[in-house]
Design a protein around this motif. Structure first.
Motif, PDB file in Angstrom:
ATOM      1  N   ARG A  36      14.965  54.742  55.862  1.00 16.93           N
ATOM      2  CA  ARG A  36      13.808  55.042  56.354  1.00 16.93           C
ATOM      3  C   ARG A  36      13.022  56.085  55.345  1.00 16.93           C
ATOM      4  O   ARG A  36      11.725  55.989  55.209  1.00 16.93           O
ATOM      5  N   LYS A  37      13.759  56.849  54.665  1.00 17.25           N
ATOM      6  CA  LYS A  37      13.161  57.655  53.899  1.00 17.25           C
ATOM      7  C   LYS A  37      13.308  57.133  52.249  1.00 17.25           C
ATOM      8  O   LYS A  37      12.859  57.927  51.355  1.00 17.25           O
ATOM      9  N   SER A  38      13.383  56.099  52.230  1.00 16.66           N
ATOM     10  CA  SER A  38      13.653  55.435  50.658  1.00 16.66           C
ATOM     11  C   SER A  38      12.310  55.390  50.171  1.00 16.66           C
ATOM     12  O   SER A  38      11.263  54.941  50.980  1.00 16.66           O
ATOM     13  N   GLU A  39      12.202  55.217  49.008  1.00 17.84           N
ATOM     14  CA  GLU A  39      10.928  55.041  48.131  1.00 17.84           C
ATOM     15  C   GLU A  39      10.179  53.436  48.688  1.00 17.84           C
ATOM     16  O   GLU A  39       9.137  53.409  48.802  1.00 17.84           O
ATOM     17  N   LEU A  40      11.243  52.635  48.776  1.00 11.19           N
ATOM     18  CA  LEU A  40      10.812  51.283  49.009  1.00 11.19           C
ATOM     19  C   LEU A  40      10.083  51.339  50.540  1.00 11.19           C
ATOM     20  O   LEU A  40       8.965  50.568  50.625  1.00 11.19           O
ATOM     21  N   SER A  41      10.659  52.140  51.536  1.00 16.69           N
ATOM     22  CA  SER A  41      10.199  52.056  52.688  1.00 16.69           C
ATOM     23  C   SER A  41       8.822  52.659  52.832  1.00 16.69           C
ATOM     24  O   SER A  41       7.919  52.372  53.478  1.00 16.69           O
ATOM     25  N   SER A  42       8.602  53.791  52.019  1.00 21.64           N
ATOM     26  CA  SER A  42       7.430  54.784  51.907  1.00 21.64           C
ATOM     27  C   SER A  42       6.208  53.609  51.107  1.00 21.64           C
ATOM     28  O   SER A  42       5.150  53.722  51.798  1.00 21.64           O
ATOM     29  N   LEU A  43       6.713  52.875  50.248  1.00 15.81           N
ATOM     30  CA  LEU A  43       5.730  52.079  49.565  1.00 15.81           C
ATOM     31  C   LEU A  43       5.271  50.840  50.778  1.00 15.81           C
ATOM     32  O   LEU A  43       3.900  50.710  50.928  1.00 15.81           O
ATOM     33  N   LEU A  44       6.147  50.463  51.567  1.00 19.41           N
ATOM     34  CA  LEU A  44       6.052  49.389  52.467  1.00 19.41           C
ATOM     35  C   LEU A  44       4.911  49.975  53.636  1.00 19.41           C
ATOM     36  O   LEU A  44       3.979  49.262  53.956  1.00 19.41           O
ATOM     37  N   LYS A  45       5.233  51.567  53.989  1.00 22.18           N
ATOM     38  CA  LYS A  45       4.338  52.059  54.845  1.00 22.18           C
ATOM     39  C   LYS A  45       2.944  52.206  54.342  1.00 22.18           C
ATOM     40  O   LYS A  45       1.830  52.099  55.037  1.00 22.18           O
ATOM     41  N   GLU A  46       2.733  52.442  52.948  1.00 19.91           N
ATOM     42  CA  GLU A  46       1.443  52.585  52.464  1.00 19.91           C
ATOM     43  C   GLU A  46       0.601  51.416  52.172  1.00 19.91           C
ATOM     44  O   GLU A  46      -0.477  51.436  52.175  1.00 19.91           O
ATOM     45  N   LEU A  47       1.562  50.255  52.461  1.00 22.33           N
ATOM     46  CA  LEU A  47       0.464  48.849  52.272  1.00 22.33           C
ATOM     47  C   LEU A  47      -0.579  48.774  52.852  1.00 22.33           C
ATOM     48  O   LEU A  47      -1.507  48.260  52.512  1.00 22.33           O
ATOM     49  N   LYS A  48      -0.318  49.410  54.206  1.00 26.94           N
ATOM     50  CA  LYS A  48      -1.821  49.371  55.172  1.00 26.94           C
ATOM     51  C   LYS A  48      -3.096  49.959  54.614  1.00 26.94           C
ATOM     52  O   LYS A  48      -4.135  49.523  55.075  1.00 26.94           O
ATOM     53  N   ASN A  49      -2.771  50.918  53.596  1.00 29.03           N
ATOM     54  CA  ASN A  49      -3.913  51.525  53.296  1.00 29.03           C
ATOM     55  C   ASN A  49      -4.560  50.811  51.831  1.00 29.03           C
ATOM     56  O   ASN A  49      -5.744  51.318  51.332  1.00 29.03           O
ATOM     57  N   LEU A  50      -4.048  49.821  51.555  1.00 27.90           N
ATOM     58  CA  LEU A  50      -4.443  49.102  50.401  1.00 27.90           C
ATOM     59  C   LEU A  50      -5.447  48.190  50.662  1.00 27.90           C
ATOM     60  O   LEU A  50      -5.675  47.728  51.842  1.00 27.90           O
ATOM     61  N   SER A  51      -6.221  47.702  49.645  1.00 26.65           N
ATOM     62  CA  SER A  51      -7.336  46.633  49.738  1.00 26.65           C
ATOM     63  C   SER A  51      -6.516  45.295  50.205  1.00 26.65           C
ATOM     64  O   SER A  51      -5.408  45.042  49.722  1.00 26.65           O
ATOM     65  N   PRO A  52      -7.472  44.525  50.689  1.00 29.01           N
ATOM     66  CA  PRO A  52      -6.848  43.190  51.228  1.00 29.01           C
ATOM     67  C   PRO A  52      -6.309  42.351  49.813  1.00 29.01           C
ATOM     68  O   PRO A  52      -5.120  41.956  49.844  1.00 29.01           O
ATOM     69  N   GLU A  53      -6.992  42.514  48.824  1.00 30.86           N
ATOM     70  CA  GLU A  53      -6.199  41.687  47.567  1.00 30.86           C
ATOM     71  C   GLU A  53      -5.199  42.383  47.180  1.00 30.86           C
ATOM     72  O   GLU A  53      -4.044  41.704  46.929  1.00 30.86           O
ATOM     73  N   GLU A  54      -5.032  43.674  47.019  1.00 31.40           N
ATOM     74  CA  GLU A  54      -3.642  44.418  46.670  1.00 31.40           C
ATOM     75  C   GLU A  54      -2.441  43.829  47.741  1.00 31.40           C
ATOM     76  O   GLU A  54      -1.687  43.817  47.230  1.00 31.40           O
ATOM     77  N   LYS A  55      -3.001  43.972  48.776  1.00 29.00           N
ATOM     78  CA  LYS A  55      -1.909  43.636  49.790  1.00 29.00           C
ATOM     79  C   LYS A  55      -1.296  42.268  49.619  1.00 29.00           C
ATOM     80  O   LYS A  55       0.001  42.188  49.753  1.00 29.00           O
ATOM     81  N   ARG A  56      -2.163  41.517  49.365  1.00 36.79           N
ATOM     82  CA  ARG A  56      -1.609  40.008  49.120  1.00 36.79           C
ATOM     83  C   ARG A  56      -0.824  39.977  47.723  1.00 36.79           C
ATOM     84  O   ARG A  56       0.113  39.310  47.740  1.00 36.79           O
ATOM     85  N   THR A  57      -1.262  40.804  46.799  1.00 37.75           N
ATOM     86  CA  THR A  57      -0.176  40.680  45.614  1.00 37.75           C
ATOM     87  C   THR A  57       0.909  41.567  45.727  1.00 37.75           C
ATOM     88  O   THR A  57       2.229  41.044  45.437  1.00 37.75           O
ATOM     89  N   ILE A  58       0.847  42.738  46.218  1.00 38.97           N
ATOM     90  CA  ILE A  58       2.105  43.772  46.279  1.00 38.97           C
ATOM     91  C   ILE A  58       2.793  43.317  47.628  1.00 38.97           C
ATOM     92  O   ILE A  58       4.228  43.568  47.330  1.00 38.97           O
ATOM     93  N   GLY A  59       2.365  43.163  48.670  1.00 40.33           N
ATOM     94  CA  GLY A  59       3.000  42.695  49.972  1.00 40.33           C
ATOM     95  C   GLY A  59       4.214  42.036  49.620  1.00 40.33           C
ATOM     96  O   GLY A  59       5.545  42.531  49.895  1.00 40.33           O
ATOM     97  N   PRO A  60       4.082  40.868  49.344  1.00 44.62           N
ATOM     98  CA  PRO A  60       5.063  40.049  48.892  1.00 44.62           C
ATOM     99  C   PRO A  60       6.195  40.356  47.877  1.00 44.62           C
ATOM    100  O   PRO A  60       7.553  40.223  48.477  1.00 44.62           O
ATOM    101  N   LYS A  61       5.838  41.304  47.042  1.00 43.10           N
ATOM    102  CA  LYS A  61       6.792  41.732  45.868  1.00 43.10           C
ATOM    103  C   LYS A  61       7.597  42.865  46.991  1.00 43.10           C
ATOM    104  O   LYS A  61       8.883  42.799  46.320  1.00 43.10           O
ATOM    105  N   LEU A  62       7.066  43.657  47.570  1.00 45.66           N
ATOM    106  CA  LEU A  62       7.985  44.505  48.040  1.00 45.66           C
ATOM    107  C   LEU A  62       8.980  43.818  49.073  1.00 45.66           C
ATOM    108  O   LEU A  62      10.047  44.250  49.275  1.00 45.66           O
TER     109      LEU A  62
END
Ligand code: DAH
Length: 354
Positions: A36-62
């Motif tokens: 839960r406290k891993s970097e990867l989990s923090s990044l996944l949590k931050e996804l919701k603050n990103l712009s729709p476009e960033e979500k589309r590119t970064i989301g699948p990578k994560l």
């Protein structure tokens, strides 16, 4: 969000994974990279603050990285568990003897019956059967037993009270006294009625007598009836002697002599009892043959004309021999059993010896 961060996480994770050799380090890896406290989990949590476009590119990578690390984790876990198994403990020795399972087997009398039938079949005999609950006619009258013959007495025969009622469409047609057959001989007449000579037949079966039981008397035992009929002049006492000797020589696997002694049975004329040379001591004298060199086997004779007539055959047309003997007696001789009651006693310790 920095895309190169994802690549860094992946690189670090793969490096760490490469060094893992036991489950403890693997657990630490899980906390560090998937927890839960891993970097990867923090990044996944931050996804919701990103712009729709960033979500589309970064989301699948994560997501892809997370799945990859999870797969690697389970593969490593399986690998470690496999490597640390104690194969000595788990070893399956396919050559080790199995756990014996007790399966049943034929009763010694049944096995012997099969053996005897096999020999007679080789001699050209047909096998037939008849009912255990028999009529007085077949068991006694048709076999030429006089009405007052003592064998019919309550002391010798088990009578079935109220038996033998034939009912058709609700009406009582006839009442016939039934009894438990005291010998297999009734099947002589039963078979004659349905077949025309020449024939050779053997009828095995259980028979019943109202006996005071002891080591050599039992209320239930097994017999054989043997009948060979042809036109008058074709079957003689010599035929009987030959069939009997052939049978016993095959059965015991050695030379056997048959000896006839005059006797009396209502259904044969002449009648005889017969013995065979003792197969246990080769006639030298032993406890089984009571030092005589002979074993008593059974009764036989030429079928009485009254029996042939009772079966509906014309007088004088046919002739043949009948022979009855105790299979139980044969079993006692073969296995040297001294108490006949063992066979029907139901004691498995006895039965399992065969
Ligand atoms: N039925 C006789 C008995 O049980 C044995 C017997 C004797 C059978 C002579 C026969 C025979 O066929 O011919 O004692």
């Amino acid at each position: 969000m920095n895309v190169s961060l994802i690549a860094t996480i992946e690189k670090n994770a793969l490096e760490a994974m490469g060094l893992i050799k036991d489950l403890e380090t693997l657990a630490r890896f899980e906390t560090q990279f998937l927890g839960r406290k891993s970097e990867l989990s923090s990044l996944l949590k931050e996804l919701k603050n990103l712009s729709p476009e960033e979500k589309r590119t970064i989301g699948p990578k994560l997501q892809a990285l997370r799945e990859k690390l999870q797969t690697l984790h389970s593969e490593k876990q399986a690998e470690i568990e496999n490597n640390t198994r104690d194969w000595e403990v788990e070893r399956l020795d396919v050559t080790a003897p199995g756990i014996p399972r007790h399966i049943g087997h034929l009763h010694p009398i049944t096995a012997l019956e099969h053996e005897v039938l096999g020999i007679f079949e080789h001699l050209g005999f047909t096998v037939a059967e008849g009912p255990e609950a028999e009529t007085e006619w077949y068991n006694f009258d048709a076999l030429n037993f006089p009405k007052d013959h003592p064998a019919r007495d309550m002391q010798d025969t088990f009578w079935i009270v109220g038996g033998g009622t034939k009912i058709k469409k609700g009406k009582v047609l006839e009442r016939e006294r039934l009894l438990m057959r005291t010998h297999t001989s009734p099947n002589q007449v039963r078979f004659m009625e349905k077949n025309k000579p020449p024939f050779r037949v053997i009828v095995p079966g259980r028979v019943f007598r109202n006996e005071a039981t002891d080591a050599s008397h039992e209320h239930t035992f097994h017999q054989f009836e043997c009948l060979m009929l042809d036109e008058t002049g074709k079957v003689s006492v010599a035929t009987f002697k030959h069939v009997a000797e052939t049978f016993f020589e095959t059965f015991f696997g050695k030379k056997v002599t048959v000896r006839l002694r005059p006797s009396y049975f209502p259904f044969t004329e002449p009648s005889f009892e017969f013995d065979i040379s003792c197969v246990l001591c080769d006639s030298a004298g032993c406890s089984t043959c009571k030092q005589t060199g002979w074993l008593e086997i059974g009764g036989a004779g030429m079928v009485h004309q009254n029996v042939l007539t009772a079966a509906g055959y014309p007088k004088g047309k046919y002739q043949g021999f009948a022979w009855g003997f105790g299979l139980t007696r044969l079993a006692m001789m073969k296995y040297k059993i001294t108490d006949i009651r063992q066979f029907m006693g139901g004691d498995l310790r006895f039965i399992r010896q065969f």
